[in-house]
Design an enzyme around this catalytic site. Structure first.
Site, PDB file in Angstrom:
ATOM      1  N   PHE A  82       0.823  -1.218   0.000  1.00  0.00           N
ATOM      2  CA  PHE A  82       0.000   0.000   0.000  1.00  0.00           C
ATOM      3  C   PHE A  82       0.855   1.265   0.000  1.00  0.00           C
ATOM      4  O   PHE A  82       0.588   2.203   0.743  1.00  0.00           O
ATOM      5  CB  PHE A  82      -0.981  -0.011   1.175  1.00  0.00           C
ATOM      6  CG  PHE A  82      -1.818  -1.265   1.232  1.00  0.00           C
ATOM      7  CD1 PHE A  82      -2.817  -1.487   0.289  1.00  0.00           C
ATOM      8  CD2 PHE A  82      -1.582  -2.236   2.189  1.00  0.00           C
ATOM      9  CE1 PHE A  82      -3.574  -2.653   0.324  1.00  0.00           C
ATOM     10  CE2 PHE A  82      -2.328  -3.404   2.225  1.00  0.00           C
ATOM     11  CZ  PHE A  82      -3.323  -3.614   1.297  1.00  0.00           C
ATOM     12  N   HIS A  83       1.867   1.279  -0.889  1.00  0.00           N
ATOM     13  CA  HIS A  83       2.718   2.446  -1.076  1.00  0.00           C
ATOM     14  C   HIS A  83       2.668   2.938  -2.526  1.00  0.00           C
ATOM     15  O   HIS A  83       3.708   3.217  -3.117  1.00  0.00           O
ATOM     16  CB  HIS A  83       4.165   2.126  -0.704  1.00  0.00           C
ATOM     17  CG  HIS A  83       4.402   1.897   0.744  1.00  0.00           C
ATOM     18  ND1 HIS A  83       5.614   1.443   1.238  1.00  0.00           N
ATOM     19  CD2 HIS A  83       3.598   2.048   1.824  1.00  0.00           C
ATOM     20  CE1 HIS A  83       5.538   1.327   2.549  1.00  0.00           C
ATOM     21  NE2 HIS A  83       4.319   1.683   2.931  1.00  0.00           N
ATOM     22  N   PRO A  84       1.503   3.070  -3.155  1.00  0.00           N
ATOM     23  CA  PRO A  84       1.489   3.542  -4.547  1.00  0.00           C
ATOM     24  C   PRO A  84       1.946   5.003  -4.624  1.00  0.00           C
ATOM     25  O   PRO A  84       1.565   5.834  -3.802  1.00  0.00           O
ATOM     26  CB  PRO A  84       0.023   3.388  -4.962  1.00  0.00           C
ATOM     27  CG  PRO A  84      -0.737   3.509  -3.676  1.00  0.00           C
ATOM     28  CD  PRO A  84       0.132   2.865  -2.632  1.00  0.00           C
TER      29      PRO A  84
END
Length: 375
Positions: free
Chosen positions: A313-315
């Site tokens: 969840f690091h876009p």
């Protein structure tokens, strides 16, 4: 068990550190976290709920449709709420902060993006910006897991009525215990190969295991050492699926699409195994569950990385700052449109070599100074 994982990492060769924010984050230790009184602190609590004065109005249950443009200038935002369409007009600037997935989606819906894509979905092209929605970068975590013997982990604590009651009671009375912290309490930064100048791997070590996010914990003691490549070469895209703002965009992360990323993934799995093989963890007689001992040669490890890999969840980077071909200039202003900035993780030119939350807040602080003309 986490203290013993630290000792195993030290035995493998990582230094023990107390702070990952010293400039060189290589080492193993417990994360510093954004928490207060047993609750995770976030930007809504820290900024919105503490704001005073008439300058802030928050519209909840609202869905942005598009940015309003007139004469090459952003003049407001169109949004839906309760089945009705509204417009909010801007007297100075429009600041888009919808994140690395929704910011490019909103820009494309507004006519700012790859011309051919917009025309395909019947959207008039205001600015042909091929890089809007391109350059997607994310940290792919490889969730390596081992079954343990004789260890106290969240699996065993949470798999009995008494255990759950104890966890809940401790939190209710003391705001401490497992409910007061994130599952990833322990971290490590390391190099996938010795010739690198800085760490390119990050571990999130959790005293638990589960088949997949959203599924229950296993009913036996286990540990997960989730490791990700901090500087991936693979690039993905975010593109609108239609001209309807309610339709989710098409996200193509293209994980492990380069030989370099597959090499780092193989090295990461082998390194995680080497740490688990050190004496301090052997007391628990670890049995590898994921990816599984049968994954040994390069081809098998490549397949395994694809099987156990998932987003952390690091876009980032889908509306990047940069040179003339980048959608944003150095002040996060959208090229080709006046009075429009993008301020979120999508503006990063390259993904950070670590978690993205604090760097994104730092970018927002800097942007606020630029918006106010303070530098």
């Amino acid at each position: 068990v986490l203290d013993h994982w630290i000792a195993a990492a030290e035995a493998w060769g990582l230094p023990r550190v107390s702070d990952f924010n010293t400039g060189d984050n290589e080492g193993v230790g417990y994360f510093r976290v954004n928490q207060r009184n047993g609750w995770r602190m976030n930007t809504a609590k820290a900024f919105l709920r503490t704001a005073t004065g008439p300058g802030l109005k928050v519209e909840t249950q609202a869905h942005t449709r598009r940015i309003l443009l007139a004469g090459g200038r952003a003049v407001g935002v169109e949004y839906e709420r309760g089945g009705q369409t509204y417009q909010a007009r801007a007297s100075a600037e429009v600041i888009l902060s919808a994140g690395a997935v929704n910011s490019p989606q909103i820009l494309q819906l507004s006519g700012i993006g790859p011309g051919a894509l917009l025309q395909q979905h019947g959207i008039e092209v205001a600015v042909d910006a091929p890089q809007v929605g391109a350059n997607l970068q994310d940290h792919l975590q490889l969730r390596c897991a081992w079954r343990l013997k004789g260890a106290v982990t969240l699996n065993t604590l949470a798999n009995s009525v008494w255990g759950k009651a104890k966890i809940g009671l401790e939190y209710a009375l003391k705001r401490s215990g497992p409910m007061s912290m994130a599952p990833s309490q322990l971290g490590a930064f390391s190099k996938s190969r010795p010739d690198l100048a800085t760490a390119d791997l990050e571990y999130h070590v959790q005293p638990l295991s589960l088949e997949a996010f959203g599924q229950p914990l296993h009913d036996f003691p286990a540990i997960t050492a989730s490791v990700c490549n901090l500087r991936p070469e693979s690039r993905g895209t975010v593109q609108i699926a239609s001209g309807n703002p309610q339709d989710a965009p098409v996200i193509a992360p293209n994980y492990l699409s380069t030989a370099g990323d597959r090499r780092v993934a193989r090295d990461a799995i082998r390194q995680a195994r080497a740490i688990m093989g050190q004496g301090p963890m052997q007391r628990y007689a670890p049995q590898e569950m994921k990816p599984g001992i049968e994954a040994e040669d390069d081809a098998a490890l490549d397949r395994a990385a694809g099987d156990i890999g998932t987003t952390i969840f690091h876009p980032t980077c889908t509306v990047r700052m940069g040179g003339d071909d980048a959608p944003l200039d150095h002040e996060m202003k959208v090229r080709g449109v006046q009075a429009l900035r993008v301020v979120d993780a999508s503006a990063m030119p390259a993904i950070t070599s670590g978690n993205t939350n604090a760097p994104t807040i730092m970018m927002a602080e800097k942007a606020s100074d630029m918006i106010l003309g303070l530098g």
